[in-house]
Design an enzyme around this catalytic site. Structure first.
Site, PDB file in Angstrom:
ATOM      1  N   THR A 159     -33.946  -8.536  -5.392  1.00  0.00           N
ATOM      2  CA  THR A 159     -32.705  -7.932  -5.883  1.00  0.00           C
ATOM      3  C   THR A 159     -31.974  -7.156  -4.783  1.00  0.00           C
ATOM      4  O   THR A 159     -30.888  -6.646  -5.015  1.00  0.00           O
ATOM      5  CB  THR A 159     -33.009  -6.957  -7.040  1.00  0.00           C
ATOM      6  OG1 THR A 159     -34.024  -6.060  -6.588  1.00  0.00           O
ATOM      7  CG2 THR A 159     -33.491  -7.686  -8.275  1.00  0.00           C
ATOM      8  N   GLY A 160     -32.578  -7.051  -3.605  1.00  0.00           N
ATOM      9  CA  GLY A 160     -31.980  -6.260  -2.523  1.00  0.00           C
ATOM     10  C   GLY A 160     -31.043  -7.076  -1.653  1.00  0.00           C
ATOM     11  O   GLY A 160     -30.863  -8.283  -1.877  1.00  0.00           O
ATOM     12  N   VAL A 164     -31.305  -7.942   1.597  1.00  0.00           N
ATOM     13  CA  VAL A 164     -31.982  -8.979   2.391  1.00  0.00           C
ATOM     14  C   VAL A 164     -32.498 -10.079   1.472  1.00  0.00           C
ATOM     15  O   VAL A 164     -32.337 -11.270   1.753  1.00  0.00           O
ATOM     16  CB  VAL A 164     -33.145  -8.384   3.223  1.00  0.00           C
ATOM     17  CG1 VAL A 164     -33.918  -9.485   3.933  1.00  0.00           C
ATOM     18  CG2 VAL A 164     -32.629  -7.373   4.244  1.00  0.00           C
ATOM     19  N   CYS A 188     -33.860  -5.749  12.866  1.00  0.00           N
ATOM     20  CA  CYS A 188     -32.635  -6.523  13.071  1.00  0.00           C
ATOM     21  C   CYS A 188     -32.007  -6.297  14.457  1.00  0.00           C
ATOM     22  O   CYS A 188     -31.601  -7.250  15.125  1.00  0.00           O
ATOM     23  CB  CYS A 188     -31.626  -6.215  11.972  1.00  0.00           C
ATOM     24  SG  CYS A 188     -31.545  -4.487  11.495  1.00  0.00           S
ATOM     25  N   SER A 210     -24.768  -2.369   6.101  1.00  0.00           N
ATOM     26  CA  SER A 210     -25.647  -3.289   5.358  1.00  0.00           C
ATOM     27  C   SER A 210     -27.078  -3.213   5.883  1.00  0.00           C
ATOM     28  O   SER A 210     -28.007  -3.630   5.204  1.00  0.00           O
ATOM     29  CB  SER A 210     -25.115  -4.721   5.429  1.00  0.00           C
ATOM     30  OG  SER A 210     -25.162  -5.179   6.759  1.00  0.00           O
ATOM     31  N   HIS A 253     -24.391  -6.186  13.219  1.00  0.00           N
ATOM     32  CA  HIS A 253     -24.619  -5.123  14.206  1.00  0.00           C
ATOM     33  C   HIS A 253     -24.043  -5.577  15.557  1.00  0.00           C
ATOM     34  O   HIS A 253     -24.094  -6.765  15.895  1.00  0.00           O
ATOM     35  CB  HIS A 253     -26.111  -4.883  14.403  1.00  0.00           C
ATOM     36  CG  HIS A 253     -26.829  -4.294  13.221  1.00  0.00           C
ATOM     37  ND1 HIS A 253     -26.195  -3.730  12.143  1.00  0.00           N
ATOM     38  CD2 HIS A 253     -28.164  -4.174  12.971  1.00  0.00           C
ATOM     39  CE1 HIS A 253     -27.102  -3.283  11.278  1.00  0.00           C
ATOM     40  NE2 HIS A 253     -28.302  -3.556  11.756  1.00  0.00           N
TER      41      HIS A 253
HETATM   42  N1  LIG Z   1     -30.684  -4.588   5.639  1.00  0.00           N
HETATM   43  C1  LIG Z   1     -31.062  -5.094   6.808  1.00  0.00           C
HETATM   44  O1  LIG Z   1     -30.247  -5.470   7.685  1.00  0.00           O
HETATM   45  C2  LIG Z   1     -32.523  -5.254   7.134  1.00  0.00           C
HETATM   46  C3  LIG Z   1     -32.857  -5.945   8.272  1.00  0.00           C
HETATM   47  C4  LIG Z   1     -34.179  -6.116   8.595  1.00  0.00           C
HETATM   48  C5  LIG Z   1     -35.144  -5.596   7.763  1.00  0.00           C
HETATM   49  N2  LIG Z   1     -34.798  -4.909   6.640  1.00  0.00           N
HETATM   50  C6  LIG Z   1     -35.879  -4.389   5.790  1.00  0.00           C
HETATM   51  O2  LIG Z   1     -35.943  -5.139   4.588  1.00  0.00           O
HETATM   52  C7  LIG Z   1     -36.318  -4.288   3.507  1.00  0.00           C
HETATM   53  C8  LIG Z   1     -35.278  -4.348   2.410  1.00  0.00           C
HETATM   54  O3  LIG Z   1     -34.010  -3.991   2.909  1.00  0.00           O
HETATM   55  P1  LIG Z   1     -32.668  -4.155   2.057  1.00  0.00           P
HETATM   56  O4  LIG Z   1     -31.583  -3.815   2.974  1.00  0.00           O
HETATM   57  O5  LIG Z   1     -32.657  -5.453   1.337  1.00  0.00           O
HETATM   58  O6  LIG Z   1     -32.861  -2.955   0.969  1.00  0.00           O
HETATM   59  P2  LIG Z   1     -32.278  -2.826  -0.501  1.00  0.00           P
HETATM   60  O7  LIG Z   1     -30.986  -3.529  -0.611  1.00  0.00           O
HETATM   61  O8  LIG Z   1     -32.347  -1.388  -0.820  1.00  0.00           O
HETATM   62  O9  LIG Z   1     -33.358  -3.619  -1.417  1.00  0.00           O
HETATM   63  C9  LIG Z   1     -34.677  -3.166  -1.604  1.00  0.00           C
HETATM   64  C10 LIG Z   1     -35.473  -4.185  -2.405  1.00  0.00           C
HETATM   65  O10 LIG Z   1     -36.830  -3.744  -2.488  1.00  0.00           O
HETATM   66  C11 LIG Z   1     -37.224  -3.702  -3.859  1.00  0.00           C
HETATM   67  N3  LIG Z   1     -38.200  -2.640  -4.069  1.00  0.00           N
HETATM   68  C12 LIG Z   1     -38.058  -1.335  -3.798  1.00  0.00           C
HETATM   69  N4  LIG Z   1     -39.188  -0.661  -4.168  1.00  0.00           N
HETATM   70  C13 LIG Z   1     -40.043  -1.588  -4.670  1.00  0.00           C
HETATM   71  C14 LIG Z   1     -41.343  -1.530  -5.223  1.00  0.00           C
HETATM   72  N5  LIG Z   1     -42.017  -0.385  -5.326  1.00  0.00           N
HETATM   73  N6  LIG Z   1     -41.915  -2.683  -5.661  1.00  0.00           N
HETATM   74  C15 LIG Z   1     -41.253  -3.852  -5.578  1.00  0.00           C
HETATM   75  N7  LIG Z   1     -39.996  -3.983  -5.056  1.00  0.00           N
HETATM   76  C16 LIG Z   1     -39.404  -2.851  -4.615  1.00  0.00           C
HETATM   77  C17 LIG Z   1     -35.938  -3.417  -4.612  1.00  0.00           C
HETATM   78  O11 LIG Z   1     -36.086  -3.745  -5.975  1.00  0.00           O
HETATM   79  P3  LIG Z   1     -35.215  -2.998  -7.111  1.00  0.00           P
HETATM   80  O12 LIG Z   1     -33.853  -3.617  -7.079  1.00  0.00           O
HETATM   81  O13 LIG Z   1     -35.970  -3.331  -8.350  1.00  0.00           O
HETATM   82  O14 LIG Z   1     -35.199  -1.550  -6.791  1.00  0.00           O
HETATM   83  C18 LIG Z   1     -34.978  -4.338  -3.848  1.00  0.00           C
HETATM   84  O15 LIG Z   1     -35.177  -5.670  -4.261  1.00  0.00           O
HETATM   85  C19 LIG Z   1     -36.533  -2.909   4.119  1.00  0.00           C
HETATM   86  O16 LIG Z   1     -37.914  -2.776   4.447  1.00  0.00           O
HETATM   87  C20 LIG Z   1     -35.701  -2.948   5.368  1.00  0.00           C
HETATM   88  O17 LIG Z   1     -36.168  -2.063   6.358  1.00  0.00           O
HETATM   89  C21 LIG Z   1     -33.503  -4.727   6.290  1.00  0.00           C
END
Ligand SMILES: NC(=O)c1ccc[n+]([C@@H]2O[C@H](COP(=O)([O-])OP(=O)(O)OC[C@H]3O[C@@H](n4cnc5c(N)ncnc54)[C@H](OP(=O)(O)O)[C@@H]3O)[C@@H](O)[C@H]2O)c1
Length: 329
Positions: free
Chosen positions: A9-10, A12, A126, A156, A234
């Site tokens: 749902t996030g 990524v 990233c 993002s 970025h």
């Molecule tokens: N954004 C980027 O550019 C990027 C790049 C590289 C790596 N990342 C990494 O990828 C990860 C996610 O980033 P994002 O930007 O997609 O964040 P986000 O939009 O905040 O999404 C977080 C996701 O994690 C889920 N989640 C949170 N707590 C959880 C739990 N206890 N059990 C199961 N699922 C859980 C959330 O589910 P709900 O919707 O149910 O809360 C949601 O699906 C992070 O570790 C981040 O550091 C991000």
């Protein structure tokens, strides 16, 4: 392949689904996984609605591959439990990246390190991925001595809440704050938490992960990471000092022949990489390629990429493709 997307749902996770679809990854069964808050929600994949399930429910299904993007805490707790039942986890968080027993993979650079025994594989940060994509082929040719990088990072990169903060601020609406300060009309020199040495964790990821991926601890890296009010990708100003001298035409030719890298560099017609061009694309875009006239053997580059694509989802799916194509899963 039975594939679980944990964090579906996030931001990524959402792009991960798009990339799996676009690249026609061999998904026979898809498990969409998120926190208890989202269980029961429906998300479309290839036009078919799938219900979101919990992590324990996904483990019972014994997926072949689990693509994790649900934060470091979730990965630390749950990735080993998937690994125990034979699932190969590819993790986007920072939880396992610097663990000596885990591989940190950018497929174009070091996928060959992967074996069947790797059950938790780390996807780099990233900002690191896009930088090493441009640096690796140049390191092979001229050997990097030192890198000075300043980043201009999209909201993002912080997740759903940060994108909402910027959108709210643009229209003057009150809402939750992902950052300590307003991001609209601002630049915040604070990405991730501060470490004891005065650098942020994001800055130290650029140092440590670059050395690990390029397999060379002697490469000196210093970074300043800044959040700016852009979406779409970025940007990085990268200054590189090499052991050996280079020829600019040869540098261009090396980058031009690197898979996943596209040069955008034509000053006569104002062509250079920008997030508005990189948005939604998988490549890493390099421009403003010029010699640093202040010291020998040094080069300046401007590197832009979509952090949700090559910086996260695309790189993860490419790792999964490598595993499948080489019978490692
Ligand atoms: N954004 C980027 O550019 C990027 C790049 C590289 C790596 N990342 C990494 O990828 C990860 C996610 O980033 P994002 O930007 O997609 O964040 P986000 O939009 O905040 O999404 C977080 C996701 O994690 C889920 N989640 C949170 N707590 C959880 C739990 N206890 N059990 C199961 N699922 C859980 C959330 O589910 P709900 O919707 O149910 O809360 C949601 O699906 C992070 O570790 C981040 O550091 C991000």
């Amino acid at each position: 392949m039975k594939v679980a997307v944990v964090g579906a749902t996030g931001l990524v996770g959402n792009v991960m689904l798009k990339v799996l679809e676009e690249r026609n990854f061999p998904v026979d069964e898809l498990l969409l996984v998120a926190s208890e808050r989202s269980v029961g929600k429906k998300i479309d994949f290839k036009g078919i609605p799938h219900e979101v399930i919990s992590i324990p429910a996904a483990i019972e299904e014994k997926p072949d591959i689990a693509l994790f993007s649900a934060g470091g805490g979730t990965s630390l707790e749950w990735a080993p439990k998937f690994a125990e039942i034979g699932t190969t986890v590819i993790d986007n968080s920072s939880a396992w990246r610097m663990d000596r027993s885990k591989k940190l993979i950018v497929p174009e650079i070091n996928a060959r390190e992967l074996t069947k025994e790797d059950k938790i594989i780390a996807n780099p940060n990233c900002s690191t991925i896009q930088m090493v994509m441009a640096l690796a082929p140049l390191h092979n040719k001229y050997k990097i001595k030192r890198v000075v990088v300043s980043t201009y990072q999209s909201v993002s990169g912080t997740g759903v809440k940060a994108v909402e903060q910027l959108e709210n601020e643009i229209v003057g609406k009150k809402g939750d704050m992902a950052y300590h300060y307003p991001i609209h009309k601002n630049a915040i020199p604070h990405c991730d938490v501060f470490e004891e040495n005065g650098y942020t964790k994001e800055e130290m990821k650029l140092v440590r992960e670059t050395q690990k991926i390029l397999g060379d601890k002697t490469i000196a890296v210093t970074a300043t990471a800044v959040r700016i009010p852009t979406a779409g990708g970025h940007s990085e100003a990268v200054n590189v000092e090499f052991e050996n001298d280079f020829n600019l035409d040869e540098v261009r030719s090396i980058l031009n022949n690197t898979d996943g890298v596209t040069i955008q560099d034509n000053l006569d017609v104002n062509v250079y990489p920008m997030p508005m061009y990189a948005n939604g694309k998988d490549d890493v875009f390099v421009g403003r390629i010029r010699r640093d006239t202040s010291q020998p053997n040094s080069l300046n580059l401007w590197v832009v990429s979509d952090n949700l694509r090559k910086g996260a989802a695309t790189n993860t799916v490419q790792i999964a493709e490598y595993l499948v194509n080489n019978n490692l899963v």
